[in-house]
Design a protein around this motif. Structure first.
Motif, mmCIF file in Angstrom:
data_model
loop_
_atom_site.group_PDB
_atom_site.id
_atom_site.type_symbol
_atom_site.label_atom_id
_atom_site.label_comp_id
_atom_site.label_asym_id
_atom_site.label_seq_id
_atom_site.Cartn_x
_atom_site.Cartn_y
_atom_site.Cartn_z
ATOM 1 N N ARG B 198 11.325 11.764 -43.476
ATOM 2 C CA ARG B 198 11.831 12.549 -44.006
ATOM 3 C C ARG B 198 11.798 14.250 -44.977
ATOM 4 N N GLY B 200 11.196 15.975 -41.868
ATOM 5 C CA GLY B 200 11.994 16.436 -40.476
ATOM 6 C C GLY B 200 11.543 16.704 -39.800
ATOM 7 N N LEU B 222 17.629 12.181 -39.963
ATOM 8 C CA LEU B 222 17.275 12.232 -41.030
ATOM 9 C C LEU B 222 17.455 10.561 -42.265
ATOM 10 N N SER B 226 15.625 11.415 -47.833
ATOM 11 C CA SER B 226 15.408 12.670 -47.938
ATOM 12 C C SER B 226 16.329 12.745 -48.661
#
Lengths: 389, 306
Positions: B198, B200, B222, B226
């Motif tokens: 989530r 990155g 992702l 997120s």
């Protein structure tokens, strides 16, 4: 605090009376659609060196020619702000504004001397009045749960969930009314009863000295267990018969639990028609497959599904023209008023065209109601309405 | 409880009148779908006279009248995508018995602590998986996805937790030259699709993408969850783009494409026969079965000629 409760702080002073009168005028313009223009002088924001008596005398002198021959009225607000109200077109207000910015070139006329059009900009005017009353921002800091307390251990959590499964939640059940109040209505009408367990209180009772704030996974499981317990009670036949027009804000997991499915069966086709289940927008994003199942289930079974706890920031992400649901519960946030033009356009475009599907949550100030009315939203939960009735 | 009724399901099956229905829903797939199926079968048992028996491998509806059971079966198939098997008794008794007997009971759903205990000792080669994708009508691989293999847990909440942990370990392995050999070997020349947690890329990760206008720049996937924090997502997205990545979302449901506005983002979703109404610029169709509508340009799919 809000304008509705501001009379508690009533001190009988002229500025306070004027502030209340101006707020009333703004609301009446919204209700009746009568056009007015307001020149608002945010003198309270001027630096001290521009607020000496001679400056204020200068402002008064600049205003004098407007007030005498026209029907304009001057409101003196707490903190030193002034507002001049006039019927349209109000060119003389513009003249005064030009004079003032010539007299005091140091100030930014755009922000400190705004001209407002009623009823379109009633919400903005009410925000300014609230700011003058010192009411803005007072409700912002939420009571932070005792951050010092540690999160529960796995074993404590298991024990609490076991205790929850057999405890009586009746005293932790919160009922809140969803009201319908259209502009021009004398009184708000109760439309739905919202039922939810007060999870923070349940947690305080079952996990004393522990905080769920730091572990969202545990918090979600706990909320889920509390909702299951509430649903088990509601699914008893005599309770289910008395449910009426109900709105249940539930987690996605709870909607597919045995307890909810039993309630669904006990309600029968007619009872299901009166039920609205609202799932938080965040849960849709976390488990879209689960949401798809619940969405299809609601259509097969005849209860209505809504999105709950929609934040303005999430609105453009899940616009109503993409996902049409019978209910959208939007949380009122100050940025709905203060956001820039592009953001506000995006929010308006994401609302369902049928505004009767929208419920504004947390309508705690008249500003929130005014914002909603400008957009045709007439369903609310919040302190303003609770306090009036 | 009060009366110990220990009725054997075989006896119950044998005792059903002629024309009765046996409907079996195996305990497979998400727990939510199983519970919905069970509730619908119980309703059919009330309407059609009968009962639902919980067997180790699934739920068995025995209905004296067949119609409500058939209806429930159709609704279950429509909602969950799994068609329950049905037999008319007594002709189908033998088949029903064999089916119920041979279905093994599912693994119990792990708790949070158990899940952690299961994931922690997994070695990188145990969970890292490389999938190849072809584009449009082609059968030649053009892209490769590196991510954790799904654990197949029946609870989506647990599955996403596990994905989060395993994604972080995968990234750590990718960034560490000593561990990199444990990962499946990336094929040169294929566009990379990388699963990210989530949050990155971790700060200071030496994972550079390509030039921002390179059509073959790698894609960072992702999880859809997120996006629940739009401000944070925007920050992560711009960071990734600045580092030369394209950004995509991965979701477990194709209909999320229709619901969620995501301009400029690629999507990776499991696909079915029905094409979504909204097509993203780049769709990564997950699943070995490739429906016809996926064989067009702009869609990566797993239909690789072996």
């Amino acid at each position: 605090m809000s304008l509705a409760t501001a009379d508690l702080a009533w001190d009988g002073s002229a500025p306070m009376r004027d502030a209340m009168a101006l707020a009333t005028v703004a609301r009446e313009c919204v209700t009746s659609g009568v056009e007015r223009r307001v020149l608002y002088l945010r003198l309270a924001l001027l630096p001290a060196r521009l607020r000496e008596p001679r400056h204020l005398r200068m402002v008064r002198e600049a205003l004098a020619p407007v007030l005498r021959p026209t029907r304009a009225r001057l409101y003196e607000l707490p903190g030193g702000d002034l507002a001049v109200l006039s019927p349209p077109p109000g060119e003389h207000l513009e003249e005064v504004r030009r004079t003032l910015s010539r007299l005091m070139p140091e100030i930014a006329a755009e922000t400190l001397l705004p001209t407002l059009r009623l009823p379109a900009e009633a919400a903005r005017l009410l925000t300014l009045v609230e700011a003058a009353l010192g009411l803005d921002g007072t409700s912002a800091p939420a009571p932070e749960p005792a951050s010092g307390s540690p999160p529960p251990s796995g074993a404590e959590m298991d024990a609490a969930l076991r205790a929850l499964a057999t405890s009586n939640l009746a005293s932790f059940l919160r009922r809140q009314t969803i009201w319908r109040l259209a502009s021009g209505d004398e009184q708000a009408q109760a439309v739905w009863t919202e039922l939810r367990p007060h999870v923070a209180d349940v947690a305080a009772a079952l996990l004393p000295g522990r905080s769920l704030a730091g572990s969202p996974g545990y918090a979600r499981r706990f909320r889920h267990a509390a909702e299951r317990r509430m649903l088990a009670d509601l699914a008893r036949p005599q309770e289910a018969r008395a449910l009426g027009e109900a709105c249940l804000p539930l987690g996605l997991g709870a909607v597919t639990e045995a307890e909810f499915l039993r309630l669904d069966a006990v309600l029968g086709p007619q009872g299901r028609g009166h039920l609205v289940v609202c799932v938080a927008a965040e849960e849709l994003l976390a488990d879209p497959a689960g949401f798809a199942l619940v969405h299809d289930l609601s259509q097969r079974r005849g209860w209505r599904l809504g999105l709950d706890e929609m934040e303005p920031a999430l609105l453009p992400l899940l616009p109503a023209h993409r996902l049409a649901l019978p209910m959208l519960r939007l949380r009122f946030r100050p940025e709905l008023l203060s956001g820039d033009g592009a953001a506000r356009t995006a929010w308006d475009a994401a609302l369902p065209a049928d505004r009767s599907r929208v419920v504004l949550l947390g309508a705690d100030t008249p500003v929130a109601i005014a914002w909603a009315w400008q957009r045709g939203i007439t369903h609310f939960t919040g302190r303003v309405l609770e306090a009036r009735l | 409880m009060g009366f110990p009724v220990a009725q054997d399901w075989r006896t119950a099956l044998a005792a059903m009148p002629e024309g009765a229905l046996a409907l079996f829903s195996p305990a497979r797939g998400p727990l939510a779908a199983r519970r919905v199926a069970r509730a619908l079968m119980e309703e059919a048992a009330v309407l059609g006279g009968g009962q639902v028996l919980a067997l180790p491998g699934g739920d068995l509806l025995l209905g004296a009248q067949a119609a409500p059971g058939h209806r429930a079966g159709r609704v279950i198939a429509g909602l969950t995508g799994r068609v329950p098997e049905a037999w008319i008794l007594p002709a189908g008794r033998r088949l029903a018995e064999a089916r119920c007997r041979d279905t093994t009971s599912p693994e119990p759903v792990p708790g949070l602590a158990e899940l952690e205990a299961r994931c922690a000792p997994m070695a990188v080669p145990d969970f890292a998986r490389l999938t190849l994708f072809a584009e449009g009508a082609g059968h030649r691989p053009v892209a490769q996805r590196l991510g954790p293999a799904p654990l197949g847990l029946p609870d989506p909440q647990l599955e996403s937790l596990a994905r989060e942990w395993l994604c972080r370990r995968l990234l750590a392995a990718l960034a560490d030259p000593a561990q990199r050999g444990l990962l499946p070997a990336l094929r040169p020349g294929l566009r990379l699709v990388l699963d990210l947690p989530r949050g990155g890329l971790p700060a200071g990760a030496p994972l550079r993408g390509a030039a921002p206008d390179d059509p073959n720049r790698p894609i960072a996937l992702l999880p859809l969850s997120s996006r629940a924090d739009p401000a944070r997502f925007a920050a992560i997205e711009s960071e990734l783009r600045a580092a030369g990545w394209a950004v995509g979302l991965v979701a477990a449901e194709a209909r999320a494409l229709d619901w969620v506005e995501a301009p400029g983002l690629a999507w990776a979703v499991p696909v079915g026969d029905a094409s979504p109404r909204h097509r993203p610029e780049l769709l990564i169709a997950l699943g070995r079965a490739v429906p016809g509508w996926c064989r067009v340009p702009g869609i990566l799919h797993e239909g690789i000629a072996s």
